[in-house]
Design an enzyme around this catalytic site. Structure first.
Site, PDB file in Angstrom:
ATOM      1  N   ASP A   8       4.869  -3.035  -7.258  1.00  0.00           N
ATOM      2  CA  ASP A   8       3.854  -2.083  -6.853  1.00  0.00           C
ATOM      3  C   ASP A   8       4.615  -0.832  -6.397  1.00  0.00           C
ATOM      4  OD1 ASP A   8       1.372  -1.047  -5.870  1.00  0.00           O
ATOM      5  OD2 ASP A   8       2.015  -1.625  -3.864  1.00  0.00           O
ATOM      6  N   LEU A   9       3.973   0.311  -6.360  1.00  0.00           N
ATOM      7  CA  LEU A   9       4.678   1.529  -5.951  1.00  0.00           C
ATOM      8  C   LEU A   9       4.408   1.865  -4.479  1.00  0.00           C
ATOM      9  CD1 LEU A   9       6.399   3.997  -6.750  1.00  0.00           C
ATOM     10  CD2 LEU A   9       4.290   5.127  -7.373  1.00  0.00           C
ATOM     11  N   ASP A  10       3.166   2.271  -4.207  1.00  0.00           N
ATOM     12  CA  ASP A  10       2.822   2.721  -2.855  1.00  0.00           C
ATOM     13  C   ASP A  10       2.927   1.568  -1.869  1.00  0.00           C
ATOM     14  OD1 ASP A  10       2.015   5.408  -3.562  1.00  0.00           O
ATOM     15  OD2 ASP A  10       0.303   4.493  -4.549  1.00  0.00           O
ATOM     16  N   THR A  16       4.437   5.885   0.446  1.00  0.00           N
ATOM     17  CA  THR A  16       3.347   6.777   0.020  1.00  0.00           C
ATOM     18  C   THR A  16       1.989   6.270   0.491  1.00  0.00           C
ATOM     19  OG1 THR A  16       3.823   5.765  -2.097  1.00  0.00           O
ATOM     20  CG2 THR A  16       4.193   8.139  -1.924  1.00  0.00           C
ATOM     21  N   LYS A  44      -5.928   0.258  -0.335  1.00  0.00           N
ATOM     22  CA  LYS A  44      -4.612   0.061  -0.940  1.00  0.00           C
ATOM     23  C   LYS A  44      -4.739  -0.644  -2.286  1.00  0.00           C
ATOM     24  CE  LYS A  44      -1.816   0.171   3.226  1.00  0.00           C
ATOM     25  NZ  LYS A  44      -0.899  -0.568   4.106  1.00  0.00           N
ATOM     26  N   ARG A  48      -8.263   5.897  -7.433  1.00  0.00           N
ATOM     27  CA  ARG A  48      -8.720   7.063  -6.680  1.00  0.00           C
ATOM     28  C   ARG A  48     -10.252   7.059  -6.551  1.00  0.00           C
ATOM     29  NH1 ARG A  48      -6.291  12.234  -9.309  1.00  0.00           N
ATOM     30  NH2 ARG A  48      -4.461  10.888  -9.282  1.00  0.00           N
ATOM     31  N   SER A 115       1.532   0.018 -10.928  1.00  0.00           N
ATOM     32  CA  SER A 115       0.850   0.745  -9.861  1.00  0.00           C
ATOM     33  C   SER A 115      -0.461   1.313 -10.375  1.00  0.00           C
ATOM     34  CB  SER A 115       1.748   1.896  -9.386  1.00  0.00           C
ATOM     35  OG  SER A 115       1.022   2.802  -8.589  1.00  0.00           O
ATOM     36  N   ALA A 116      -1.433   1.432  -9.467  1.00  0.00           N
ATOM     37  CA  ALA A 116      -2.705   2.056  -9.817  1.00  0.00           C
ATOM     38  C   ALA A 116      -2.577   3.577  -9.829  1.00  0.00           C
ATOM     39  CB  ALA A 116      -3.771   1.635  -8.815  1.00  0.00           C
ATOM     40  N   LYS A 146      -6.465  -3.341 -10.132  1.00  0.00           N
ATOM     41  CA  LYS A 146      -6.332  -4.454  -9.186  1.00  0.00           C
ATOM     42  C   LYS A 146      -7.671  -4.607  -8.450  1.00  0.00           C
ATOM     43  CE  LYS A 146      -1.622  -2.811  -8.628  1.00  0.00           C
ATOM     44  NZ  LYS A 146      -0.607  -2.207  -7.751  1.00  0.00           N
ATOM     45  N   GLU A 170       4.127  -6.783  -3.789  1.00  0.00           N
ATOM     46  CA  GLU A 170       2.940  -6.013  -3.407  1.00  0.00           C
ATOM     47  C   GLU A 170       2.750  -5.927  -1.900  1.00  0.00           C
ATOM     48  OE1 GLU A 170       0.209  -4.398  -3.947  1.00  0.00           O
ATOM     49  OE2 GLU A 170       0.046  -4.267  -6.122  1.00  0.00           O
ATOM     50  N   ASP A 171       2.143  -4.832  -1.449  1.00  0.00           N
ATOM     51  CA  ASP A 171       1.806  -4.703  -0.027  1.00  0.00           C
ATOM     52  C   ASP A 171       0.305  -4.814   0.227  1.00  0.00           C
ATOM     53  OD1 ASP A 171       1.206  -2.221  -1.284  1.00  0.00           O
ATOM     54  OD2 ASP A 171       1.144  -1.279   0.695  1.00  0.00           O
TER      55      ASP A 171
END
Ligand code: B16
Ligand code: MG
Length: 221
Positions: A8-10, A16, A44, A48, A115-116, A146, A170-171
């Site tokens: 995952d990114l953020d 971020t 999360k 958007r 990532s989304a 997700k 993932e967070d």
């Protein structure tokens, strides 16, 4: 055994998630809707537009705006978010992540971003991480975000990895649910209670202890 690691990114590669929170909070305040960090957990990992809808529902304003007004609001949030990204520098990568990516490259195990975020390529460039990923899944290339498994399955497919030999990191609850639905091993970063509740196989408080040995150990267990 380990065939690919999907990140995952953020909130996993860097902070971020905090920038998203700041940008949504400002938009929500403009609309007279109060949001806090606890509510922010719901945002999360989701897209958007879904995030905006979730905020409007939370404020009892789900039906108050036209599709065009909502597009404008999402655009406004994104401009603020992107302006916060200006400060990003390579040193902002979470501890252990660059080392893990280098170890994966050394071992010939593909690293993938699932990532989304439509801003992912720009963020990876700012962090000087682009070359360390074999593939960044374009969020629009799959039908569902997700918690559906699509982003993770698409990433594994692209690098020719079987889901059972993949690990996702993932967070967010939505992300852990997505990884498990994809049939992969899920590593959570953050609150143990929150992420174990949705099926994380293991949870670490932060990224410091992520290493190739640690990940390999999860698959051989
Ligand atoms: P953007 P992840 C997700 O990224 C964020 O967690 C979520 O808060 C955000 O709404 C989503 O990306 C879309 O991001 O507005 O940049 O396209 O956690 O899946 O890496
Ligand atoms: Mg995340």
């Amino acid at each position: 055994k380990l065939q690919a690691v999907l990140f995952d990114l953020d909130g996993v590669i860097m902070d971020t998630a905090e920038f998203h929170y700041i940008a949504w909070k400002r938009l929500a305040e403009e609309l007279g809707i109060a949001i806090d960090r606890e509510f922010n957990e719901n945002l999360k990992g989701i897209s958007r537009m879904e995030s905006l809808d979730t905020i409007l529902r939370h404020g009892g304003k789900a039906d108050d705006y036209s599709a065009e007004e909502k597009r404008d609001m999402a655009e406004r949030k994104n401009s603020h978010y992107v302006s916060l990204l200006d400060r990003l520098k390579p040193a902002d990568v979470y501890p252990g992540i660059r080392e893990l990516l280098l170890a994966l490259r050394e071992a010939g195990i593909p690293a993938v971003v699932a990532s989304a975020s439509k801003n992912a390529p720009q963020i990876l460039r700012a962090l000087e991480l682009s070359e360390l990923f074999r593939f960044v899944v374009p969020p629009d290339s799959v039908p569902r975000g997700k918690p559906a498994p699509d982003l993770f399955l698409r990433g594994a497919e692209e690098v020719g990895a079987a889901p059972e030999f993949c690990i996702g990191i993932e967070d967010a609850q939505s992300g852990i649910t997505a990884i498990k639905a994809a049939g992969m091993t899920a590593v959570g970063i953050g609150s143990e209670a929150m992420l174990k509740a949705v099926g994380a196989d293991v949870v670490l408080p932060d990224t410091r202890r992520l290493s190739l040995e640690f990940l390999r150990g999860l698959l051989s267990a």
